[in-house]
Write a protein that holds these residues in place. Sequence first.
Motif, PDB file in Angstrom:
ATOM      1  N   ALA A 182       0.842  -1.203   0.000  1.00 50.77           N
ATOM      2  CA  ALA A 182       0.000   0.000   0.000  1.00 50.77           C
ATOM      3  C   ALA A 182       0.871   1.244   0.000  1.00 50.77           C
ATOM      4  CB  ALA A 182      -0.928   0.005   1.207  1.00 50.77           C
ATOM      5  N   THR A 183       1.779   1.298   0.955  1.00 47.86           N
ATOM      6  CA  THR A 183       2.809   2.339   0.916  1.00 47.86           C
ATOM      7  C   THR A 183       3.965   1.874   1.784  1.00 47.86           C
ATOM      8  OG1 THR A 183       3.223   4.722   0.929  1.00 47.86           O
ATOM      9  CG2 THR A 183       2.146   3.817   2.878  1.00 47.86           C
ATOM     10  N   SER A 184       5.141   2.391   1.473  1.00 47.67           N
ATOM     11  CA  SER A 184       6.329   1.991   2.225  1.00 47.67           C
ATOM     12  C   SER A 184       6.681   3.063   3.249  1.00 47.67           C
ATOM     13  CB  SER A 184       7.496   1.819   1.258  1.00 47.67           C
ATOM     14  OG  SER A 184       7.702   3.050   0.589  1.00 47.67           O
ATOM     15  N   GLN A 185       7.477   2.715   4.221  1.00 46.85           N
ATOM     16  CA  GLN A 185       7.942   3.696   5.212  1.00 46.85           C
ATOM     17  C   GLN A 185       9.140   4.477   4.655  1.00 46.85           C
ATOM     18  OE1 GLN A 185       5.975   4.416   7.354  1.00 46.85           O
ATOM     19  NE2 GLN A 185       4.681   2.610   7.581  1.00 46.85           N
ATOM     20  N   SER A 231       5.071   4.841  -8.505  1.00 46.13           N
ATOM     21  CA  SER A 231       4.772   5.836  -7.477  1.00 46.13           C
ATOM     22  C   SER A 231       5.956   6.001  -6.536  1.00 46.13           C
ATOM     23  CB  SER A 231       3.570   5.385  -6.637  1.00 46.13           C
ATOM     24  OG  SER A 231       2.437   5.234  -7.453  1.00 46.13           O
ATOM     25  N   GLY A 232       6.250   7.226  -6.169  1.00 40.85           N
ATOM     26  CA  GLY A 232       7.356   7.474  -5.258  1.00 40.85           C
ATOM     27  C   GLY A 232       7.146   6.879  -3.872  1.00 40.85           C
ATOM     28  N   HIS A 233       5.891   6.932  -3.396  1.00 36.87           N
ATOM     29  CA  HIS A 233       5.653   6.540  -2.000  1.00 36.87           C
ATOM     30  C   HIS A 233       5.797   5.039  -1.765  1.00 36.87           C
ATOM     31  CE1 HIS A 233       1.531   4.823  -2.285  1.00 36.87           C
ATOM     32  NE2 HIS A 233       1.489   5.563  -3.376  1.00 36.87           N
ATOM     33  N   LYS A 234       5.712   4.247  -2.818  1.00 37.00           N
ATOM     34  CA  LYS A 234       5.927   2.806  -2.627  1.00 37.00           C
ATOM     35  C   LYS A 234       7.420   2.474  -2.688  1.00 37.00           C
ATOM     36  CE  LYS A 234       1.526   1.486  -4.784  1.00 37.00           C
ATOM     37  NZ  LYS A 234       0.573   1.348  -3.676  1.00 37.00           N
ATOM     38  N   LEU A 235       8.200   3.459  -3.134  1.00 43.03           N
ATOM     39  CA  LEU A 235       9.653   3.303  -3.250  1.00 43.03           C
ATOM     40  C   LEU A 235      10.344   4.081  -2.122  1.00 43.03           C
ATOM     41  CD1 LEU A 235      11.957   2.144  -5.086  1.00 43.03           C
ATOM     42  CD2 LEU A 235      11.833   4.269  -6.394  1.00 43.03           C
ATOM     43  N   PHE A 236       9.703   4.155  -0.963  1.00 41.17           N
ATOM     44  CA  PHE A 236      10.292   4.763   0.229  1.00 41.17           C
ATOM     45  C   PHE A 236      10.425   6.286   0.121  1.00 41.17           C
ATOM     46  CE2 PHE A 236      11.897   0.577  -0.876  1.00 41.17           C
ATOM     47  CZ  PHE A 236      11.273  -0.162   0.118  1.00 41.17           C
ATOM     48  N   GLY A 237       9.777   6.857  -0.903  1.00 46.35           N
ATOM     49  CA  GLY A 237       9.779   8.307  -1.092  1.00 46.35           C
ATOM     50  C   GLY A 237       8.461   8.917  -0.628  1.00 46.35           C
ATOM     51  N   THR A 243       3.089  24.385 -11.110  1.00 53.53           N
ATOM     52  CA  THR A 243       4.244  24.137 -10.239  1.00 53.53           C
ATOM     53  C   THR A 243       4.188  22.688  -9.769  1.00 53.53           C
ATOM     54  OG1 THR A 243       4.357  26.429  -9.495  1.00 53.53           O
ATOM     55  CG2 THR A 243       5.357  24.766  -8.063  1.00 53.53           C
ATOM     56  N   PRO A 244       5.231  21.931 -10.046  1.00 53.03           N
ATOM     57  CA  PRO A 244       5.188  20.502  -9.686  1.00 53.03           C
ATOM     58  C   PRO A 244       5.450  20.294  -8.199  1.00 53.03           C
ATOM     59  CG  PRO A 244       7.284  21.026 -10.696  1.00 53.03           C
ATOM     60  CD  PRO A 244       6.488  22.296 -10.710  1.00 53.03           C
ATOM     61  N   HIS A 245       5.419  19.026  -7.789  1.00 49.99           N
ATOM     62  CA  HIS A 245       5.711  18.659  -6.401  1.00 49.99           C
ATOM     63  C   HIS A 245       7.237  18.604  -6.253  1.00 49.99           C
ATOM     64  CE1 HIS A 245       5.569  16.954  -2.551  1.00 49.99           C
ATOM     65  NE2 HIS A 245       5.079  15.759  -2.804  1.00 49.99           N
ATOM     66  N   ILE A 246       7.825  19.792  -6.107  1.00 48.69           N
ATOM     67  CA  ILE A 246       9.291  19.911  -6.096  1.00 48.69           C
ATOM     68  C   ILE A 246       9.883  19.115  -4.930  1.00 48.69           C
ATOM     69  CG2 ILE A 246      11.234  21.536  -6.011  1.00 48.69           C
ATOM     70  CD1 ILE A 246       9.132  23.714  -6.930  1.00 48.69           C
ATOM     71  N   ALA A 247       9.295  19.305  -3.750  1.00 46.87           N
ATOM     72  CA  ALA A 247       9.791  18.583  -2.569  1.00 46.87           C
ATOM     73  C   ALA A 247       9.706  17.075  -2.798  1.00 46.87           C
ATOM     74  CB  ALA A 247       8.968  18.972  -1.342  1.00 46.87           C
ATOM     75  N   GLY A 248       8.627  16.655  -3.451  1.00 48.34           N
ATOM     76  CA  GLY A 248       8.438  15.235  -3.727  1.00 48.34           C
ATOM     77  C   GLY A 248       9.547  14.691  -4.616  1.00 48.34           C
ATOM     78  N   ALA A 249       9.897  15.453  -5.632  1.00 47.92           N
ATOM     79  CA  ALA A 249      10.949  15.009  -6.549  1.00 47.92           C
ATOM     80  C   ALA A 249      12.286  14.891  -5.811  1.00 47.92           C
ATOM     81  CB  ALA A 249      11.069  15.991  -7.714  1.00 47.92           C
ATOM     82  N   ILE A 250      12.573  15.887  -4.963  1.00 45.44           N
ATOM     83  CA  ILE A 250      13.821  15.884  -4.186  1.00 45.44           C
ATOM     84  C   ILE A 250      13.819  14.679  -3.225  1.00 45.44           C
ATOM     85  CG2 ILE A 250      15.210  17.214  -2.498  1.00 45.44           C
ATOM     86  CD1 ILE A 250      14.912  18.619  -5.277  1.00 45.44           C
ATOM     87  N   GLY A 251      12.669  14.457  -2.586  1.00 51.76           N
ATOM     88  CA  GLY A 251      12.533  13.336  -1.646  1.00 51.76           C
ATOM     89  C   GLY A 251      12.655  11.995  -2.344  1.00 51.76           C
ATOM     90  N   LEU A 252      12.082  11.899  -3.518  1.00 52.44           N
ATOM     91  CA  LEU A 252      12.159  10.641  -4.274  1.00 52.44           C
ATOM     92  C   LEU A 252      13.604  10.331  -4.668  1.00 52.44           C
ATOM     93  CD1 LEU A 252      10.975   8.197  -5.698  1.00 52.44           C
ATOM     94  CD2 LEU A 252      10.277   9.683  -7.593  1.00 52.44           C
TER      95      LEU A 252
END
Lengths: 139, 415
Positions: free
Chosen positions: B40-43, B232-238, B286-295
């Motif tokens: 579902a999502t990773s930590q 998806s980033g969130h399943k890859l620990f992002g 404006t994209p999800h800049i923080a998300g990209a950096i976090g990923l």
Amino acid sequence: MSIEETEQEIVEEFELFDDWMGRYEHLIDLGKSLPLIDEKNKTNDKLIKGCQAQVWLHSDFKNGKIIYTADSDAIITKGMVALMIRVLTNHTPDEIINSKLDFVEKIGLIKHLSPTRSNGLVSMIKQMKLDAIAYKVKS
Amino acid sequence: MTEPITTYKTSGNIEIIRADFPILSRKVNGKPLIYFDNGATSQKPKSVIDALDNYYSNQNANIHRGVHTLSQEITLDYENARTTIQKLLNAAYSHEIIFTKGTTDGINLVATSFGKRYVGLGDEIIVSAMEHHSNILPWQQLCDEKGAILKVIPINDAGELQLEEFKKLVNSKTKMVAISHVSNTLGTINPIKEIIKLAHAKNVPVLVDGAQAVPHTIVDVQELDCDFYCFSGHKLFGPTGIGILYGKEKWLNAMPPYQVGGGTIKTVSFEKTEYADPPLKFEAGTPHIAGAIGLAAAIDYVNAIGLNTIASYEYELLTYATEALQKIDGLKIIGTAKQKASVISFIVDGLHPFDIGTILDQLGIAVRTGHHCTQPLMARYGISGTVRVSFAFYNTKYEIDEFIEGLQRAIKMLK
């Protein structure tokens, strides 16, 4: 017994258990002891669709009071259903409409009333009250 | 690559890795958290949390626009993140990497944009019986709009695609094959390379839903030769809210934009707009800049352990848990493909998955219950839902033992 008195009775009943396991076991037992709903009332139009557990709810109106019967395919949900029926059945539409049902929080099973999509309980309470409003309008 | 992850309640690398994930030390319902809902999502490791914190504390500015230092710095970081993802997927060019909200967003983008240009009345789109709703509904909607037809690759009882049936489905009317790399419900690893080869032999492009694959295995889009690949980033620990669509340059050039607005253009007048080249053409607003950096931080973290190391460790967990579950009376595993990722779905005779999940939760064990957004697949097996455990590299055999014990306790209570 009034709705509040039944709620208080349930709260005291659950206070006898000092851990979650006892409370859940009691809830499961209540689910198992819920009188069976008449199979003819277990139709799709009586189905309250939750994401996971299905709940069938039927109501009759006799002598100014509502009689509920219900069933669920999940036993824990069925236990909650049994509690709801015990509290609300055989009361007038007004009493049901005005009930707060805060006993759920008090017995430490609050999660089951959270507006998640994981069970049909919130929808069930809503439907029980909607039935009450419908009978009130009709009577 | 670091040393192999040590197994079972040791103080080896696994404890060092677990210490990187703050949430793994919290308690749930008074018990140490056992997190088996990674599908579902990773930590998130501390490095990802720190990257997000640092972005908002020290770097925040809008990208691609400013002459000022902050904007230039973060634009560089954002584009470096794109390159990190290009390398992860071994894409030929960084402009083939498009930042999206997630897998669902990526599939919607392709279904809408590709569909607008290439799909018409009587055309056919192929999906499989095991797809997540996110890889069914965008295509179903496209078919409804265009008068096209959705075709479905059947599966066998083990949960494997029937390739012979697939071969019969591909024809001159087929415009797209959309298929998951790994099934979120069954864990089946699909032979996508073979599927892509078969589809390409008939000039049909292939979109791969890689949401459940990227966290567990090396993906090389050039070797696969897929046309589109989403994850998806969130399943890859992002972070949540960030995802990736890889698209071959030729398709991205030919497809119209999905959403339009700021950032997608070269010139605008009231008479005519000239759109930017990919990837900017597909990144409106404006994209999800923080998300990209976090990923990017998450990918760096995963790379430091090594996806091969992760895959072999997770295979060990999968085997260990499968063997233990098979010993439980009345328990049936749904999805017994020969090639599986670390996902196990199961049902227990006479018990509702919701009840099992509720009792496990009381024991601090997080599992998923329900239809897993794969209702057609549930219908295929004639069930309404399953209990699903899905592992990540920070899980341990000790946790599996605790879970098995908890499951036995739940069964005893509920029966």
